[in-house]
Every structure is written in structure tokens, then in C-alpha cells.
Write an enzyme that holds these catalytic residues in place. Structure first.
Site, PDB file in Angstrom:
ATOM      1  N   LYS A 175      30.483  37.135  49.194  1.00 17.57           N
ATOM      2  CA  LYS A 175      30.525  36.493  47.869  1.00 17.57           C
ATOM      3  C   LYS A 175      31.675  35.488  47.791  1.00 17.57           C
ATOM      4  O   LYS A 175      31.483  34.330  47.411  1.00 17.57           O
ATOM      5  CB  LYS A 175      30.713  37.566  46.780  1.00 17.57           C
ATOM      6  CG  LYS A 175      31.067  37.002  45.417  1.00 17.57           C
ATOM      7  CD  LYS A 175      31.240  38.082  44.374  1.00 17.57           C
ATOM      8  CE  LYS A 175      32.574  38.760  44.340  1.00 17.57           C
ATOM      9  NZ  LYS A 175      33.635  38.059  43.574  1.00 17.57           N
ATOM     10  N   ASN A 176      32.869  35.933  48.136  1.00 11.94           N
ATOM     11  CA  ASN A 176      34.036  35.070  47.905  1.00 11.94           C
ATOM     12  C   ASN A 176      34.122  33.904  48.882  1.00 11.94           C
ATOM     13  O   ASN A 176      34.842  32.944  48.628  1.00 11.94           O
ATOM     14  CB  ASN A 176      35.324  35.901  47.892  1.00 11.94           C
ATOM     15  CG  ASN A 176      35.385  36.769  46.640  1.00 11.94           C
ATOM     16  OD1 ASN A 176      34.640  36.541  45.684  1.00 11.94           O
ATOM     17  ND2 ASN A 176      36.254  37.768  46.654  1.00 11.94           N
ATOM     18  N   ARG A 227      35.195  33.252  36.734  1.00 11.37           N
ATOM     19  CA  ARG A 227      36.429  32.498  36.872  1.00 11.37           C
ATOM     20  C   ARG A 227      36.403  31.560  38.078  1.00 11.37           C
ATOM     21  O   ARG A 227      37.035  30.507  38.077  1.00 11.37           O
ATOM     22  CB  ARG A 227      37.607  33.452  37.026  1.00 11.37           C
ATOM     23  CG  ARG A 227      37.753  34.431  35.907  1.00 11.37           C
ATOM     24  CD  ARG A 227      38.848  35.396  36.248  1.00 11.37           C
ATOM     25  NE  ARG A 227      40.019  34.664  36.695  1.00 11.37           N
ATOM     26  CZ  ARG A 227      40.892  34.085  35.912  1.00 11.37           C
ATOM     27  NH1 ARG A 227      40.763  34.189  34.617  1.00 11.37           N
ATOM     28  NH2 ARG A 227      41.909  33.430  36.396  1.00 11.37           N
ATOM     29  N   CYS A 280      40.781  38.183  32.412  1.00 16.86           N
ATOM     30  CA  CYS A 280      39.597  38.855  32.935  1.00 16.86           C
ATOM     31  C   CYS A 280      39.663  40.310  32.503  1.00 16.86           C
ATOM     32  O   CYS A 280      40.591  40.720  31.821  1.00 16.86           O
ATOM     33  CB  CYS A 280      39.488  38.694  34.443  1.00 16.86           C
ATOM     34  SG  CYS A 280      40.388  39.892  35.374  1.00 16.86           S
ATOM     35  N   ARG A 318      44.779  36.366  34.564  1.00 14.23           N
ATOM     36  CA  ARG A 318      44.674  35.808  35.924  1.00 14.23           C
ATOM     37  C   ARG A 318      44.895  34.304  35.794  1.00 14.23           C
ATOM     38  O   ARG A 318      43.954  33.531  35.727  1.00 14.23           O
ATOM     39  CB  ARG A 318      43.301  36.126  36.540  1.00 14.23           C
ATOM     40  CG  ARG A 318      43.182  37.589  36.937  1.00 14.23           C
ATOM     41  CD  ARG A 318      41.798  37.934  37.413  1.00 14.23           C
ATOM     42  NE  ARG A 318      41.454  37.326  38.680  1.00 14.23           N
ATOM     43  CZ  ARG A 318      40.234  37.340  39.204  1.00 14.23           C
ATOM     44  NH1 ARG A 318      39.246  37.916  38.548  1.00 14.23           N
ATOM     45  NH2 ARG A 318      39.987  36.785  40.363  1.00 14.23           N
ATOM     46  N   PRO A 319      46.168  33.898  35.789  1.00 14.94           N
ATOM     47  CA  PRO A 319      46.488  32.493  35.517  1.00 14.94           C
ATOM     48  C   PRO A 319      46.036  31.559  36.639  1.00 14.94           C
ATOM     49  O   PRO A 319      45.759  32.003  37.754  1.00 14.94           O
ATOM     50  CB  PRO A 319      48.017  32.506  35.423  1.00 14.94           C
ATOM     51  CG  PRO A 319      48.456  33.695  36.194  1.00 14.94           C
ATOM     52  CD  PRO A 319      47.349  34.701  36.101  1.00 14.94           C
ATOM     53  N   LEU A 331      49.209  27.827  39.445  1.00 15.32           N
ATOM     54  CA  LEU A 331      49.512  27.292  40.784  1.00 15.32           C
ATOM     55  C   LEU A 331      48.562  26.144  41.139  1.00 15.32           C
ATOM     56  O   LEU A 331      48.976  25.145  41.744  1.00 15.32           O
ATOM     57  CB  LEU A 331      49.403  28.400  41.845  1.00 15.32           C
ATOM     58  CG  LEU A 331      50.364  29.580  41.690  1.00 15.32           C
ATOM     59  CD1 LEU A 331      50.052  30.647  42.730  1.00 15.32           C
ATOM     60  CD2 LEU A 331      51.817  29.129  41.836  1.00 15.32           C
ATOM     61  N   ASP A 359      40.443  44.217  46.521  1.00 18.63           N
ATOM     62  CA  ASP A 359      39.025  44.401  46.176  1.00 18.63           C
ATOM     63  C   ASP A 359      38.447  45.708  46.716  1.00 18.63           C
ATOM     64  O   ASP A 359      37.282  46.021  46.465  1.00 18.63           O
ATOM     65  CB  ASP A 359      38.194  43.207  46.675  1.00 18.63           C
ATOM     66  CG  ASP A 359      38.564  41.921  45.945  1.00 18.63           C
ATOM     67  OD1 ASP A 359      39.162  42.005  44.862  1.00 18.63           O
ATOM     68  OD2 ASP A 359      38.264  40.829  46.476  1.00 18.63           O
ATOM     69  N   ARG A 392      26.872  41.202  40.160  1.00 20.65           N
ATOM     70  CA  ARG A 392      27.656  39.991  40.394  1.00 20.65           C
ATOM     71  C   ARG A 392      28.062  39.884  41.863  1.00 20.65           C
ATOM     72  O   ARG A 392      28.195  38.782  42.389  1.00 20.65           O
ATOM     73  CB  ARG A 392      28.938  39.988  39.545  1.00 20.65           C
ATOM     74  CG  ARG A 392      28.682  39.789  38.082  1.00 20.65           C
ATOM     75  CD  ARG A 392      29.980  39.640  37.346  1.00 20.65           C
ATOM     76  NE  ARG A 392      30.755  38.497  37.865  1.00 20.65           N
ATOM     77  CZ  ARG A 392      31.899  38.078  37.374  1.00 20.65           C
ATOM     78  NH1 ARG A 392      32.418  38.691  36.320  1.00 20.65           N
ATOM     79  NH2 ARG A 392      32.530  37.050  37.880  1.00 20.65           N
TER      80      ARG A 392
HETATM   81  N1  EPU Z   1      48.084  33.942  40.613  1.00 17.14           N
HETATM   82  C1  EPU Z   1      48.980  33.302  39.783  1.00 17.14           C
HETATM   83  N2  EPU Z   1      48.766  31.972  39.487  1.00 17.14           N
HETATM   84  C2  EPU Z   1      47.704  31.290  40.007  1.00 17.14           C
HETATM   85  C3  EPU Z   1      46.814  31.949  40.871  1.00 17.14           C
HETATM   86  C4  EPU Z   1      47.018  33.277  41.157  1.00 17.14           C
HETATM   87  O1  EPU Z   1      49.931  33.901  39.291  1.00 17.14           O
HETATM   88  O2  EPU Z   1      47.583  30.095  39.711  1.00 17.14           O
HETATM   89  C5  EPU Z   1      48.303  35.354  40.953  1.00 17.14           C
HETATM   90  C6  EPU Z   1      47.193  36.268  40.437  1.00 17.14           C
HETATM   91  O3  EPU Z   1      47.395  36.630  39.094  1.00 17.14           O
HETATM   92  C7  EPU Z   1      47.275  37.417  41.398  1.00 17.14           C
HETATM   93  C8  EPU Z   1      47.654  36.742  42.718  1.00 17.14           C
HETATM   94  O4  EPU Z   1      48.207  35.490  42.359  1.00 17.14           O
HETATM   95  O5  EPU Z   1      48.281  38.298  41.022  1.00 17.14           O
HETATM   96  C9  EPU Z   1      46.518  36.518  43.683  1.00 17.14           C
HETATM   97  O6  EPU Z   1      45.423  35.943  43.008  1.00 17.14           O
HETATM   98  P1  EPU Z   1      44.414  34.953  43.750  1.00 17.14           P
HETATM   99  O7  EPU Z   1      44.609  33.586  43.206  1.00 17.14           O
HETATM  100  O8  EPU Z   1      44.543  35.152  45.212  1.00 17.14           O
HETATM  101  O9  EPU Z   1      43.011  35.495  43.242  1.00 17.14           O
HETATM  102  P2  EPU Z   1      41.714  34.658  42.962  1.00 17.14           P
HETATM  103  O10 EPU Z   1      41.633  33.499  43.857  1.00 17.14           O
HETATM  104  O11 EPU Z   1      41.571  34.433  41.495  1.00 17.14           O
HETATM  105  C10 EPU Z   1      40.267  35.888  44.748  1.00 17.14           C
HETATM  106  C11 EPU Z   1      38.989  36.675  44.741  1.00 17.14           C
HETATM  107  C12 EPU Z   1      39.202  37.998  44.050  1.00 17.14           C
HETATM  108  C13 EPU Z   1      40.300  38.758  44.777  1.00 17.14           C
HETATM  109  C14 EPU Z   1      41.579  37.906  44.852  1.00 17.14           C
HETATM  110  C15 EPU Z   1      42.678  38.542  45.670  1.00 17.14           C
HETATM  111  C16 EPU Z   1      37.352  34.920  44.723  1.00 17.14           C
HETATM  112  C17 EPU Z   1      36.263  34.204  44.001  1.00 17.14           C
HETATM  113  N3  EPU Z   1      37.960  35.897  44.062  1.00 17.14           N
HETATM  114  O12 EPU Z   1      40.596  35.706  43.379  1.00 17.14           O
HETATM  115  O13 EPU Z   1      37.974  38.708  44.170  1.00 17.14           O
HETATM  116  O14 EPU Z   1      40.587  39.952  44.099  1.00 17.14           O
HETATM  117  O15 EPU Z   1      41.276  36.627  45.432  1.00 17.14           O
HETATM  118  O16 EPU Z   1      42.262  38.765  46.973  1.00 17.14           O
HETATM  119  O17 EPU Z   1      37.604  34.633  45.878  1.00 17.14           O
HETATM  120  C18 EPU Z   1      36.400  40.342  43.579  1.00 17.14           C
HETATM  121  O18 EPU Z   1      35.671  39.916  44.502  1.00 17.14           O
HETATM  122  O19 EPU Z   1      36.149  41.416  42.977  1.00 17.14           O
HETATM  123  C19 EPU Z   1      37.572  39.566  43.184  1.00 17.14           C
HETATM  124  C20 EPU Z   1      38.175  39.735  42.027  1.00 17.14           C
END
Ligand code: EPU
Length: 421
Positions: free
Chosen positions: A22-23, A92, A116, A121-122, A125, A305, A397
């Protein structure tokens, strides 16, 4: 809203293929925006999140066909650079269109994702890096509105390793002017899959698979074909399904290297595991589950995850364990529902204290998010009696026809379709 009815306590046994990740798909689909023409994504999983991304791409003008896990996406026809709230609020990961739209068209308007199910989940960055690369960014009526003449290469150092920010900035930088260096880049396999797709398109990226990516921007990219990697989280969830029911499973079409942290923890818990190229075999027929602590971390660590699923597994271990989430501190919505099934778990800050019990007992439980639902599914498979899982749309999902896969392993699981529960 569908529900699952599971009659638990059956030992699961069998052989299955693992679906595409998925990701990975959720990053590969928007990456096609970068190369006008027809791209082909193979091994794409049939999941609601993928369907949401397809709808979003169609909304902006792409022509998308999806058959037998092969996606064909024509992006030469894109006319609109707006990702509306209706799509982004559902998922998201829709924010992944921001980088590609901005870098290819010089403008993008993308709804800001809210919180979420388990907390904030900001995307600060993503936005700070784009600003540094020369984008003008405003927040107007809940939308991120950006434009630029052309993004320029910059040194980007992320304070936190972020999968989404790395993916977005990687996609933005491949068409930027000059060299971008992303430090503290995510090394998750789904990002590597994306980077290899971009390189096939003609992007110049060095350091793929490491936490420093160096990208020399090019003027144009060409549409190509790529295979989506296997879903390591689906694989991990199925391995625990076999383990928690004293079963055995052979998983095909999956590189065991994607799951090394999960496999090590399963072995520590007492599972017998054999791996070969693209195959994982797990035997838990004589398993007495050992209590094993887990702390989630970025790849190659134990993935967040899989945290909820591990918590369900440890609820039947022969002692206490600590399950800590260092990525998402609040990701414990599954705990009160697991407790309804007889688990003994308490949460303090970002850590669950799981005291193993002799058995779980079936009950009605509520899905709250994707991985929380997966943990309820695992607990329900092991529990004595009948478990009803409400709101399985969360599972849809991210798991492709999970009930069919589990039935192939011998599970007694039924989907009751379309009523309000
Ligand atoms: N974070 C920030 N600011 C940002 C981005 C992230 O503070 O601008 C923080 C987040 O709050 C978190 C950490 O950085 O504490 C890591 O978040 P990340 O950005 O890596 O997460 P994501 O890209 O939103 C993806 C996966 C998630 C998975 C996370 C962590 C996708 C579509 N989603 O999310 O998958 O949990 O990486 O590995 O790739 C799931 O599949 O159930 C799922 C939630």
C-alpha cells in the site's frame, strides 16, 4: 459499513502470495504526474486507499485504467492542480501530489490534512522544505496554496526521519534546478521503490536506500513501468495470524529482507522461521508465546505499522512485555478493544504494558484505524468463541481481501455486507 464475524480458535495453515505494498503504491501513483505520458505500475494492490488516490488523479485530469493489479496512468492530460478536501480528508497520503504538481506545473492547491484517528500528524517538514526550495506557500481556507517559477535545489535536513516528507521532497527535487541534498531521509523500502521508479524515468538520484539522498534536477522525465514491492506489513500481519493460532504459513512473493526486524522478534517469541529468496516459512505448531518487548523505530527497525499487531500477539504470551511506539506516541486506540477480548494491557505515555493471559474470549469490538483493526482481527482469530469486528472499512483501506486470504488458511471468517452496525 461491513462487519466481520470470526469464530476463533482455529489453527491456520497454508501458503499465500503477499500483495503489493500500500505505502509504496501511494507514492508511485502520484510520481506518475512527473512524467507526462503513460506510466505502468505493476503488482498494485486493490485497496480502498489506492482507489482514493486513483480518484484524486482522475480529478486532476489523469486517465487511469486498473486491471489485474496493473495500473496504467496517462498524465499528459492533467489540467487541474487542485487536490480537494473531499479526497484528502479520506486519506492523508493525498498530500503526496503536492511535490509532483508544484514541481511540474509551478502551482498546486492541496487541502491540508487534519489530524488522524490516533492524533496529530503534521506536514510541517514537507512545507518547510518546499519553502526553502523557493516555493511561495500560503494557507487559504484550509488549503495549502503554492506556486514557484521553478523549484531550486537546496540542502534539506529533516529534524525527524519522515517517510512522507522524504517522498514529497524527492519527487519535487527531481525536476528542480540544481542539486538537492536530503539529509536524514527515510530509508523505508517504499521510498527506495519510489526512488528507483524516478531513476527509471530519468531522474538523477544518488544514495538510494541510505539516509542521504542527492538529487541532480533534470528538465524532463519520461513515463516508464515499475513493479510495486511486496507489502511487508501485510506479510507481518499474516505471519502473526499463523503464530497466534499455533499454525504454520508459507508466504511467497516477498523479500524476507523487508521484514528482518519482524522476523527476528517472531523468532525471539519462539516461532520457527525459514527464509529463502522471496519466501518466508513460519512454523508455530509447538509455540508457547514468549514475552518479547518491542520498541518501534524507523527502517530497518520494528515498524510502527506492526505495533498494534504485536500488542495483540503479546496479549497471549507467557509473561509481561512492553510495547513502545517511538514514531506515534498515541497510537494505542486498539488497546481498549483488545481489553474487551480479555487482554490485560495498560498504557502509560507511549508504552503498553501487556500482561499475557491464558486465553482471549470473543466479543463485539470496534475498528478505529487500519492497524488497530488488524490487531483485533488477530486477537479474534485466537479468541475462544465469536468475535464481531465492526467498521471493517478501516481494514479495506490497507489489506486486500484479507478475509479471503485468512479463509484460505482455514479461518472461519465471514463478512456481513453493507448494513449499519
Ligand atoms: N512528522 C512531523 N512533521 C512532518 C512529517 C512527519 O512531525 O512534516 C512526524 C510524524 O508525526 C511522525 C514521524 O514524523 O511522528 C514519522 O511520520 P512519517 O512522516 O514518516 O509518516 P507518514 O509519511 O505520514 C507513513 C506511512 C504510515 C506509517 C509512517 C511511519 C504512508 C502512506 N504512510 O506515514 O503508514 O505509519 O509512514 O512509518 O506511507 C499505515 O500504513 O497504517 C500508516 C499509517
Amino acid at each position: 459499513m461491513d462487519k466481520f464475524i470470526i469464530k476463533g480458535g482455529i489453527t491456520l495453515k497454508g501458503e499465500l502470495g503477499v500483495s503489493g505494498a500500500k505505502n509504496a503504491s501511494l507514492a508511485l501513483l502520484p510520481a506518475t504526474i512527473l512524467a507526462p505520458g503513460r506510466s505502468t505500475l505493476k503488482n498494485t494492490p486493490e485497496l480502498n486507499d489506492v482507489f482514493t488516490m486513483i480518484k484524486l488523479l482522475r480529478h486532476i485530469g489523469a486517465v487511469v485504467e486498473f486491471k489485474d493489479h496493473v495500473l496504467s496512468i496517462e498524465t499528459g492530460s492533467i489540467t487541474n492542480q487542485i487536490a480537494p478536501y473531499e479526497h484528502v480528508k479520506k486519506m492523508r497520503a493525498s498530500v503526496y501530489v503536492l511535490g509532483p504538481l508544484l514541481t511540474r506545473y509551478g502551482r498546486a492547491k492541496v487541502s491540508l490534512p487534519g489530524g488522524c484517528a490516533w492524533g496529530p500528524r503534521p506536514i510541517n517538514l514537507h512545507l518547510e522544505a518546499l519553502k526553502k526550495m523557493g516555493a511561495n506557500i500560503d494557507l487559504v481556507d484550509g488549503y495549502i496554496v503554492c506556486d514557484t517559477n521553478r523549484l531550486r535545489g537546496e540542502n534539506i535536513k529533516f529534524d525527524i526521519s519522515s517517510v512522507g516528507a522524504t517522498g514529497n521532497i524527492l519527487m519535487a527535487s527531481v525536476l528542480a534546478k540544481g542539486t538537492t541534498k536530503i539529509q536524514n531521509a527515510a530509508t523505508e523500502p517504499e521510498i527506495t521503490n519510489l526512488a528507483k521508479f524516478l531513476v527509471k524515468m530519468g531522474a538523477k538520484i544518488e544514495g538510494i536506500g541510505t539516509n542521504i539522498l542527492t538529487i541532480d534536477g533534470v528538465d524532463d522525465l519520461i513515463p516508464v513501468e515499475i513493479d510495486t514491492i511486496a507489502d511487508r506489513i501485510e506479510a507481518g500481519t499474516l505471519l502473526i495470524a499463523a503464530a497466534i493460532t499455533n499454525g504454520s504459513i508459507i508466504l511467497n512473493d516477498v523479500d524476507p529482507g523487508l521484514l528482518s526486524a519482524i522476523l527476528l522478534k517472531l523468532m525471539s517469541a519462539g516461532c520457527k522461521i525459514k527464509t529463502s529468496e522471496n519466501k518466508i516459512e513460519l512454523d508455530a505448531s509447538e509455540l508457547e508465546i514468549k514475552n518479547i518487548n518491542v520498541s518501534t523505530s524507523i527502517f530497518p527497525g520494528f515498524p510502527t505499522d506492526m505495533q498494534a499487531q504485536w500488542t495483540a500477539f503479546m496479549s497471549l504470551a507467557n509473561g509481561k512485555s512492553l510495547v513502545r511506539d517511538t514514531i506515534y506516541f498515541d497510537r494505542f486506540k486498539h488497546v481498549p478493544e483488545l481489553v474487551r477480548l480479555g487482554a490485560n494491557i495498560s498504557v502509560n505515555d507511549n508504552t503498553a504494558l501487556v500482561k499475557g493471559v491464558k486465553e482471549l474470549k470473543g466479543a463485539k469490538v470496534m475498528s478505529t484505524d487500519l492497524r488497530a483493526s488488524a490487531s483485533l482481527l488477530l486477537a479474534g482469530l485466537a479468541a475462544r468463541g465469536t468475535t464481531e469486528i465492526l467498521r471493517v472499512y478501516h481494514l479495506d483501506r490497507g489489506y486486500q481481501r484479507i478475509e479471503e486470504k485468512l479463509r484460505n488458511l482455514g479461518a472461519d471468517i465471514e463478512r456481513v455486507v453493507g448494513k449499519e452496525f
